[in-house]
Scaffold this active site. Structure first.
Site, short mmCIF file in Angstrom:
data_model
loop_
_atom_site.label_atom_id
_atom_site.label_comp_id
_atom_site.label_asym_id
_atom_site.label_seq_id
_atom_site.Cartn_x
_atom_site.Cartn_y
_atom_site.Cartn_z
N ARG A 56 42.41 94.08 27.87
CA ARG A 56 42.75 93.04 28.87
C ARG A 56 42.65 91.65 28.24
O ARG A 56 43.31 90.71 28.66
CB ARG A 56 41.85 93.16 30.11
CG ARG A 56 42.06 92.07 31.16
CD ARG A 56 41.60 92.48 32.55
NE ARG A 56 40.26 93.01 32.57
CZ ARG A 56 39.14 92.28 32.60
NH1 ARG A 56 39.21 90.97 32.60
NH2 ARG A 56 37.95 92.86 32.63
N TYR A 114 64.71 83.03 43.01
CA TYR A 114 64.64 84.49 43.15
C TYR A 114 63.87 84.76 44.45
O TYR A 114 62.83 84.13 44.70
CB TYR A 114 63.92 85.07 41.93
CG TYR A 114 63.42 86.47 42.14
CD1 TYR A 114 64.28 87.50 42.48
CD2 TYR A 114 62.07 86.77 42.03
CE1 TYR A 114 63.82 88.79 42.70
CE2 TYR A 114 61.59 88.05 42.24
CZ TYR A 114 62.47 89.05 42.58
OH TYR A 114 62.00 90.32 42.80
N ASP A 188 61.41 78.97 35.43
CA ASP A 188 61.71 80.38 35.24
C ASP A 188 63.02 80.42 34.45
O ASP A 188 64.08 80.06 34.96
CB ASP A 188 61.86 81.05 36.61
CG ASP A 188 62.18 82.54 36.52
OD1 ASP A 188 62.75 82.96 35.50
OD2 ASP A 188 61.85 83.27 37.46
N LYS A 213 64.08 91.64 32.21
CA LYS A 213 65.53 91.44 32.28
C LYS A 213 66.16 91.39 30.88
O LYS A 213 66.03 92.32 30.13
CB LYS A 213 65.81 90.18 33.11
CG LYS A 213 65.11 90.18 34.47
CD LYS A 213 65.54 91.33 35.35
CE LYS A 213 65.05 91.29 36.78
NZ LYS A 213 63.63 91.22 37.00
#
Ligand SMILES: Cc1ncc(COP(=O)(O)O)c(C=O)c1O
Length: 398
Positions: A56, A114, A188, A213
């Protein structure tokens, strides 16, 4: 030591017997890392010595791919960018916002984000005292007006080109206004990728991606990234990321790395195919409007030409006949795939009103050009004639 038992041989980890360096980045599927002795553990924990502790907090696969993301966003710009990989694009967005926004702050943003990001602002951040102010970020006057009306605005969050109307925001102007008003700027950059657009050039502070994407490009992993050149901001983001736990996993980071290797080749073809299809559909009698920033008729053609090296692989078309026409096209496609993602190598089609933007209020959708008849096309890298043939035959059914 006496002979250990059969069950202990089964349970114990076999020592890595690697002799030569692997050519390809290995997947480090390990939650934690061993120390040679207590002192090494202490040195690594205190930062005296570099080393991994727990995945992590970092892992060689994840860190290597994150570094590549930083290098791409900062390509040719000098200095170094810090980069982090997250479990999803949404994790990248919410980690960043948690890190930089405080209770009582307002975030200036746009209505045509989005859909998931709009929901995140409305349903999560506004509940913890961070209010989104939606305005038209394409207009500098609207930005100035909002800043005057809401002195609590500390951040500006934008998406350009925006999903799914491909409206573009002038990054140079936004960078300048954020500097003048001491706002943290976040973008973004998913639709463009760093191959087509580098927001760091314009002083934007934090660059986010749904790497799910174009950067992965093959539709086989989910991840997100955060890139930032400001050391203080980067430290704050990293602290929040490791505490909230939205870190990427090694396998998805590795898949992302595979995809990134062919990013320029894929993007060149996505862009060429999209421009061809946009030109073709612009005069189609069943299509009211084509949203593609590479068309001179598009409202953002000049801005896109200034800040993007090509116009991208995303476009949307407004079919004549509203919701029924939109549904007819969707139901008659045979070659293109109906799927709620974008940026894969094959052509993916989505109906925002009934899919990605279903939960965005209709009035807000329509105000931002997301009409009932709008169809979003993530243009793939197939032979462009096959894509056109399929869209044409589906439009004929309207
Ligand atoms: C522009 C944009 N940003 C962020 C996201 C969220 O990314 P993810 O699905 O990887 O969480 C999406 C998802 O479709 C998107 O299109």
């Amino acid at each position: 030591m006496t002979k250990i038992s059969f069950s202990s041989v089964c349970a114990h980890e076999i020592k890595d017997n690697r002799s030569t360096k692997p050519h390809i980045l290995p997947i480090y599927a390990t939650s934690s890392f061993e120390f040679e002795n207590l002192q090494e553990g202490i040195d690594i924990f205190t930062g005296e010595k570099q080393g991994h502790v727990y995945s992590r907090y970092g892992n060689p696969t994840i860190d290597t791919v994150a570094k590549k993301m930083g290098a791409l966003e900062n390509y040719g710009l000098g200095g170094e960018a810090q980069a982090f990989l997250c479990s999803t694009g949404m994790a990248a967005i919410h980690t960043t916002l948690l890190a930089v926004a405080k209770k009582g702050d307002k975030i200036l943003t746009q209505g045509n984000l989005y859909g998931g990001t709009t929901e995140l602002f409305n349903k999560v951040f506004s509940h913890i005292g961070v209010e989104p102010i939606f305005t038209n970020l394409q207009s500098i006057d609207s930005i100035k007006e909002a800043l005057k009306k809401h002195p609590e605005i500390r951040l500006l969050y934008c998406e350009t080109p925006a999903n799914p109307t491909l409206a573009c925001i002038d990054l140079e102007a936004v960078g300048k206004i954020c500097e003048e008003h001491n706002l943290t700027s976040i973008i973004d950059n998913t639709f463009a990728t760093p191959y087509l657009q580098q927001p760091l050039k314009y002083g934007i502070d934090i660059i986010l991606h749904s790497t799910t994407k174009y950067l992965n490009g093959h539709g086989n992993s989910i991840s997100g990234s955060i890139v930032c050149k400001n050391e203080e901001l980067s430290k704050t983001i990293w602290n929040v990321l490791k505490l909230t736990g939205g870190t990427c996993n090694a396998f998805d980071a590795w898949l992302l790395n595979n995809g990134v290797k062919t990013l320029p080749l894929r993007m060149d073809k996505h862009c060429a195919n999209a421009l061809h299809i946009a030109n073709h559909l612009e005069t189609h009698n069943k299509v009211i409007k084509v949203n593609y920033p590479g068309l001179e008729s598009h409202e953002s053609y000049n801005i896109a030409s200034k800040q993007m090296s090509q116009y991208g692989g995303m476009m949307s078309i407004e079919v004549d006949g509203g919701i029924e026409a939109g549904k007819t096209v969707m139901n008659n496609l045979k070659f293109c795939t109906l799927a709620p993602t974008l940026g894969d190598i094959d052509t993916l089609i989505l109906h925002p009103a009934s899919m990605s933007h279903l939960k965005v209020p209709k009035e807000m959708r329509e105000r931002n050009g997301i009409t009932d008849g709008l169809i979003r096309i993530s243009v793939g890298i197939e032979d462009v004639a096959d894509i056109i043939m399929d869209i044409e035959q589906a439009l004929e059914k309207v």
